[in-house]
Design a protein around this motif. Structure first.
Motif, short mmCIF file in Angstrom:
data_model
loop_
_atom_site.label_atom_id
_atom_site.label_comp_id
_atom_site.label_asym_id
_atom_site.label_seq_id
_atom_site.Cartn_x
_atom_site.Cartn_y
_atom_site.Cartn_z
N PHE A 195 -3.61 6.48 -0.07
CA PHE A 195 -3.56 5.58 1.09
C PHE A 195 -4.29 6.18 2.28
O PHE A 195 -4.96 5.46 3.03
N ASP A 196 -4.19 7.47 2.48
CA ASP A 196 -4.90 8.11 3.59
C ASP A 196 -6.41 8.00 3.44
O ASP A 196 -7.14 7.86 4.43
N LEU A 197 -6.90 8.02 2.19
CA LEU A 197 -8.34 7.99 1.94
C LEU A 197 -8.90 6.58 1.85
O LEU A 197 -10.00 6.31 2.35
N ASP A 198 -8.16 5.68 1.22
CA ASP A 198 -8.64 4.30 1.02
C ASP A 198 -7.45 3.36 1.07
O ASP A 198 -6.94 2.93 0.04
N ARG A 238 -3.55 -1.82 -5.19
CA ARG A 238 -2.89 -1.18 -6.33
C ARG A 238 -1.39 -1.38 -6.27
O ARG A 238 -0.73 -1.64 -7.28
N PHE A 239 -0.83 -1.29 -5.07
CA PHE A 239 0.61 -1.46 -4.90
C PHE A 239 1.03 -2.89 -5.25
O PHE A 239 2.06 -3.12 -5.89
N VAL A 240 0.23 -3.86 -4.84
CA VAL A 240 0.50 -5.25 -5.20
C VAL A 240 0.52 -5.42 -6.72
O VAL A 240 1.40 -6.08 -7.28
N LEU A 252 1.63 -11.85 -2.59
CA LEU A 252 1.71 -10.54 -1.94
C LEU A 252 0.39 -10.18 -1.27
O LEU A 252 0.38 -9.66 -0.14
N THR A 253 -0.70 -10.44 -1.93
CA THR A 253 -2.02 -10.13 -1.35
C THR A 253 -2.24 -10.91 -0.07
O THR A 253 -2.75 -10.37 0.93
#
Length: 244
Positions: A121-124, A131-133, A150-151
């Motif tokens: 998450f810090d990088l992208d 990905r979490f969705v 969700l998106t």
């Protein structure tokens, strides 16, 4: 008139995620759908779960039925224990007292998995949110519908929002609600998808066993967001719980 209903959403999204559910709920309910700190239109709040709960409290009615989903369930548990005048009843969706594994808590995701997720998450952040969705929709019979909803309701991880969203991930990694569960005496209903790939059903079973007034309902063929894939069924359960 029934008690007010408060809906607390999960990490990385906004209160708009509740739309499939709220359209199924009775029009005579007074529904509050606040954004979590740093999510949606809400300003960021401190670094602890207590800070986030304290930021929510002024806008919450007293004596509410509080519905918490995922990270929102963590906040709902905290509110029930520390601000009981706000919580008359508690309904937890896809809940766990601890999101990561320890030696004495195997019913969660591995620590390394969430650590890698936070680093990603810090990088992208945008790719990590997608990905979490996908993980939340995995295993659900209505996978495409869940993914789309969700998106569409993600909080953009822009420069203004990313720090608060990163804090939310840290709270998921560090929070352990097991010590306070026995103090929660309100009636509690747990709702969990049988195919939830983020939070195993065993976590909800543990909560049902350890909450003084807990009861679990498992929705078959549902993933981490059953209120999106089966909103009518969830609305029926919620209204029955409120009026029980």
């Amino acid at each position: 008139m029934s008690a007010p209903l408060v809906l607390l959403h999960g990490w990385g999204l906004s209160s708009a995620v509740w739309a499939p559910l709220t359209t199924q709920l009775s029009s005579d309910l007074t529904i509050h759908t606040p954004d979590l700190p740093g999510h949606g239109a809400a300003p960021a709040a401190g670094e602890t779960l207590t800070d986030w709960a304290d930021a929510l409290i002024p806008a919450l009615p007293d004596g509410a039925t509080v519905v918490g989903w995922s990270l929102g369930a963590q906040l709902a548990l905290h509110l029930a224990a520390h601000a009981p005048h706000k919580v008359a009843r508690l309904l937890l969706i896809a809940a766990s007292p601890r999101f990561v594994q320890t030696d004495n808590w195997p019913t969660a995701i591995p620590v390394d998995t969430l650590t890698e997720f936070r680093q990603s998450f810090d990088l992208d952040p945008a790719a990590t949110q997608r990905r979490f969705v996908a993980l939340q929709a995995l295993g659900d019979a209505a996978r495409r519908e869940v993914s789309a909803t969700l998106t569409a309701t993600l909080t953009p991880a822009d420069a203004n929002r990313q720090p608060a969203l990163a804090t939310g991930l840290r709270l998921l990694a560090e929070t352990d609600q097991r010590p306070l569960v026995s103090r929660i005496t309100q009636p509690v209903r747990l709702l969990h998808g049988s195919e939830d790939k983020l939070m195993p059903v065993a976590a909800a079973e543990w909560l049902a066993d350890h909450l003084p007034n807990g009861r679990l309902s498992v929705f078959q063929h549902s993933g981490h967001a059953p209120f999106v894939s089966r909103p009518a069924d969830c609305a029926t359960l919620i209204e029955s719980f409120i009026r029980d």
